[in-house]
Design a protein around this motif. Structure first.
Motif, PDB file in Angstrom:
ATOM      1  N   PRO A 178       0.632  -1.373   0.011  1.00 39.47           N
ATOM      2  CA  PRO A 178       0.016  -0.129   0.006  1.00 39.47           C
ATOM      3  C   PRO A 178       0.715   1.541  -0.092  1.00 39.47           C
ATOM      4  N   ILE A 183       1.822   1.901  -3.571  1.00 40.65           N
ATOM      5  CA  ILE A 183       0.505   2.577  -4.297  1.00 40.65           C
ATOM      6  C   ILE A 183       0.303   3.968  -3.882  1.00 40.65           C
ATOM      7  N   ALA A 184       0.210   4.387  -2.637  1.00 38.01           N
ATOM      8  CA  ALA A 184       0.102   5.602  -2.299  1.00 38.01           C
ATOM      9  C   ALA A 184       0.914   6.663  -2.837  1.00 38.01           C
ATOM     10  N   ALA A 189       0.346   6.911  -6.779  1.00 37.56           N
ATOM     11  CA  ALA A 189      -0.834   7.545  -6.910  1.00 37.56           C
ATOM     12  C   ALA A 189      -0.843   8.948  -6.714  1.00 37.56           C
ATOM     13  N   VAL A 190      -0.225   9.438  -5.608  1.00 34.08           N
ATOM     14  CA  VAL A 190       0.105  10.849  -5.411  1.00 34.08           C
ATOM     15  C   VAL A 190       0.702  11.632  -6.511  1.00 34.08           C
ATOM     16  N   LEU A 215       2.959   7.857   5.135  1.00 33.59           N
ATOM     17  CA  LEU A 215       1.737   7.798   5.908  1.00 33.59           C
ATOM     18  C   LEU A 215       1.200   6.412   5.952  1.00 33.59           C
ATOM     19  N   ALA A 216       1.383   5.493   4.645  1.00 33.26           N
ATOM     20  CA  ALA A 216       0.536   4.362   4.634  1.00 33.26           C
ATOM     21  C   ALA A 216       1.380   3.465   5.672  1.00 33.26           C
ATOM     22  N   TRP A 265     -11.239  -3.635  -5.471  1.00 31.58           N
ATOM     23  CA  TRP A 265     -11.601  -2.368  -5.270  1.00 31.58           C
ATOM     24  C   TRP A 265     -13.107  -2.384  -5.397  1.00 31.58           C
ATOM     25  N   ILE A 324      -7.423   6.288  -4.469  1.00 32.26           N
ATOM     26  CA  ILE A 324      -6.689   5.233  -4.492  1.00 32.26           C
ATOM     27  C   ILE A 324      -5.758   5.643  -3.284  1.00 32.26           C
ATOM     28  N   ALA A 325      -5.084   6.687  -3.388  1.00 35.12           N
ATOM     29  CA  ALA A 325      -3.947   6.972  -2.100  1.00 35.12           C
ATOM     30  C   ALA A 325      -4.923   6.880  -0.667  1.00 35.12           C
ATOM     31  N   ARG A 330      -7.337   5.226   0.108  1.00 40.64           N
ATOM     32  CA  ARG A 330      -7.746   3.786   0.476  1.00 40.64           C
ATOM     33  C   ARG A 330      -6.541   3.107   0.789  1.00 40.64           C
ATOM     34  N   ALA A 331      -5.605   3.145  -0.090  1.00 47.35           N
ATOM     35  CA  ALA A 331      -4.070   2.559   0.220  1.00 47.35           C
ATOM     36  C   ALA A 331      -3.724   2.985   1.698  1.00 47.35           C
ATOM     37  N   VAL A 332      -3.693   4.105   1.870  1.00 50.29           N
ATOM     38  CA  VAL A 332      -3.385   4.449   3.266  1.00 50.29           C
ATOM     39  C   VAL A 332      -3.994   4.038   4.441  1.00 50.29           C
ATOM     40  N   SER A 342      -5.678   1.300   4.332  1.00 50.80           N
ATOM     41  CA  SER A 342      -5.440  -0.248   4.180  1.00 50.80           C
ATOM     42  C   SER A 342      -4.038  -0.314   4.997  1.00 50.80           C
TER      43      SER A 342
END
Lengths: 259, 259, 259, 259
Positions: free
Chosen positions: B70, B73-74, B77-78, B94-95, C6, D73-74, D76-78, D80
């Motif tokens: 994750p 992914i974060a 995505a950012v 943060l994740a 998702w 996405i960011a 929900r990943a965070v 998660s």
């Protein structure tokens, strides 16, 4: 297969084990120092001993800079709001914008474009000075003759064989400013790291990454200290600490008063 | 003076120069490796050679774990939303919540409290198993006999002299689980790092810090790759990638329709 | 299809147009106020006029609380580092941890569990007081008789018909504290919002969401003000503003000095 | 006093009570809608009824856009990764970079500079088209004749009296593109909001703020859904979802193998 949305050349799994740049991660444990593994991760190949030592010196030079900077304020304010270590550190990393670590990136860009352009340094400096634009990587509040950190890093770069075209360019620019302006504007530590990492072959767009990796341990130390030594919500401005510059207290117009 | 809101024992400025844990930062450059400087920053004292090597092994063991987690992914995505390197890396940090790096912290807490309590390991394990609570630092999806990363780290810890009471406790717990349950639930890499850092004298509340420091270089590599290799807004779910589980399309009630 | 990773019941696309909770987004524009649309988004159904007005009152009550709180400090420090509006606002939202907005969530949990348990209020209060645990949603630094914000919100809740079991419970707890302790610990604004949103049927785990939605406009205003009125890096602690509590300057041991 | 580092014209405390833009916050509760209070906060004065309605329409138009965008996405990943609601929402706000909400800011800048410059629209459009630069606020993947959201917002702006010089400019640019290019590139929803908020007197540097305020409720809904409906760490890429494009597995050179 070629059109997957998530693609990476950095690492993958083989038999459920991570492989970084082709090497089994587990094989690196005990065999590489942290700086060597970072180099491999960022550059794709194992560093020589000299490259690893230079990386160590660069990361150490930015590791911590006291409680003063905006990144530490952000880290500690976020922890003070009642958050875990990762949230405070994440907030601190956010603060590394164009005015906080960005000089390193800008200086790398300036030097890499300068070297690539083959333009005379005289002309480049004249352009900046005539437009009164600051030259990225030059200038310091207190150091007027030379920046001791630059001196140290350049001595090491010399020793390890990384004073090549970008370091030469950086020094020439410093001299040229002196010539054109009649006073020194010193090559600062951002400029020194920029010149050396450029000579090590790193792309300027990765520039802030060196600062982030090097400074995160400092943020972790501050987040931990706030978490364990301070009361929640203690990072709050008292009324004496701020100035209100807005309109004076006023009444809501009567027609707006429903309750 | 004693009541200033911002206080720190980590570093300060002397004559405009940063001093970290009492040492002039510049004196550290070229003299300490990155891991040695991190140790000094977090612990307050210079590490021995063995401590520095153990730190290297720990950071390398978590440095990167492929594009899957994750945090990556974060980060990506950012960056895909059109942001600078620091913003992507900050989002990734943060994740690192309780489910992503948190096991290390939980395992350190479990082991430090376990050792301190002097309770028989048998009793501690029974308590967890009877309540069907997972024991932090134990269990792995694929490794059923032993976790090779744990094996490697423990070999190094043995060599460097860090297998003390917490490592002993950790191994006893693994054996005790086997005894009570009849099957192995292996001490995983989080558990191994937890035991070793505990034996090195680190507080469990700093636990996630080792993961953060070690993994940030991986996030930097992914942020850079996304920034330079992918188009903006490419990290977007296509309609095929998600499932809508909500109410079917419906009409706004006529009395709500003003326009 | 059922096993997609998702999944969402919030919204989807129909013919490339977003539909929120079943309604075509475009149909909502001009027909719903912002608060009505927020209610629909969070609750899944359109609000009555009373529900919409109550939402307005709640969001307005938390919209801004001066430059003092940690969230504003984080926002402005991050902007000061040289970042865009979104990065500063994001950092401010991070600061909304358990000590900053978390009281609302805790109070909702306390009240929802209290009502659900059917335990006598007397017993619940005794439990907290005997353990000297603060009761979430009660207590204020300055208000010792009553919190005027609570009074206002409860008047509105009364008017709009939302003073049901949770508001009753909240008031009973306040009275019971007075009875057992001999002095008032007032139901504060967090407690009031908690009681009302609970009576409106919202889950406590969404609690902080009301605070976040309501306060983000304040963070936007501060981020914009910092961006347009202040110089970069101005949010930095001067040496007079912090206290160094660490070890005195010291020399690196000679055997460590390689350069 | 004038040289305090923290200054604000937004709000202050009077007798321990917050005052926003001169009005006692408590007086606003029950008397202003959320959109009215936001307008006051951002603009410094109370809105007319028309201004408040226009704000409502703008915020509703961006409130949610399905699970697809990088910000969700960011978020929900965070979540998660095992984090609280605020951390997920904060990460989502970070994703609102230049490619995600930035078009609104860019379009406001384009229109405000265009109107201020008094240059002929023909010339401005020619400049962009000849350099093949996209004009901010124009173009849509699916809408080729007109964007229905633009149509709706412009109808409302017309009704409420906000179609002034910037809306006129925006429409002229659309027509001029058609004239010079022979095909329509429609004024999209970002462009429509940009034109209207410009005519309402807002500075383009606040542009992204409208998007952030309007969309945060959507992020809260997604963070809550992830928190309550999904398992921790479920936002993880499986090996089938990504493509590895890096070097093949390889052996560490023998001289590097110390352990």
């Amino acid at each position: 297969m070629a059109d997957k949305k998530w693609k990476t050349a950095i690492s993958t799994h083989v038999n459920h084990e991570p492989y970084v740049r082709g090497y089994r991660l587990l094989d690196l444990v005990g065999n590489l120092t942290f700086s060597e593994a970072i180099y491999l991760l960022l550059k794709g190949e194992l560093p020589s001993e000299a490259e690893a030592k230079m990386m160590d010196a660069i990361f150490v030079s930015v590791i911590e800079h006291s409680i003063a900077p905006p990144s530490v304020i952000a880290t500690r304010a976020v922890i003070s709001g009642g958050n875990s270590l990762n949230v405070g550190v994440g907030a601190g990393v956010l603060a590394f914008g164009s005015a906080h670590g960005g000089a390193l990136e800008d200086a790398m860009k300036f030097m890499q474009e300068g070297v690539k352009s083959n333009r005379p340094v005289e002309e480049i400096v004249k352009e900046y000075l005539s437009q009164k634009k600051p030259i990225p990587g030059y200038g310091h509040r207190y150091y007027k003759e030379f920046d001791p950190r630059t001196k140290r890093l350049f001595e090491l770069a010399e020793k390890y064989g990384f004073c090549k075209e970008h370091c030469e360019f950086a020094k020439k620019v410093e001299e040229e400013i002196y010539k054109q302006k009649g006073k020194r504007i010193v090559l600062n530590v951002d400029g020194a790291i920029a010149a050396i990492t450029s000579d090590m072959g790193f792309d300027w767009r990765l520039g802030k990454g060196f600062f982030i990796i090097g400074r995160v341990p400092g943020l972790v130390a501050h987040a931990y200290e706030e978490l364990t030594q301070e009361k929640p919500f203690s990072k709050r401005l008292s009324e004496e600490e701020y100035e209100y510059t807005g309109v004076e207290p006023r009444e809501l117009p009567p027609e707006r008063k429903k309750v």
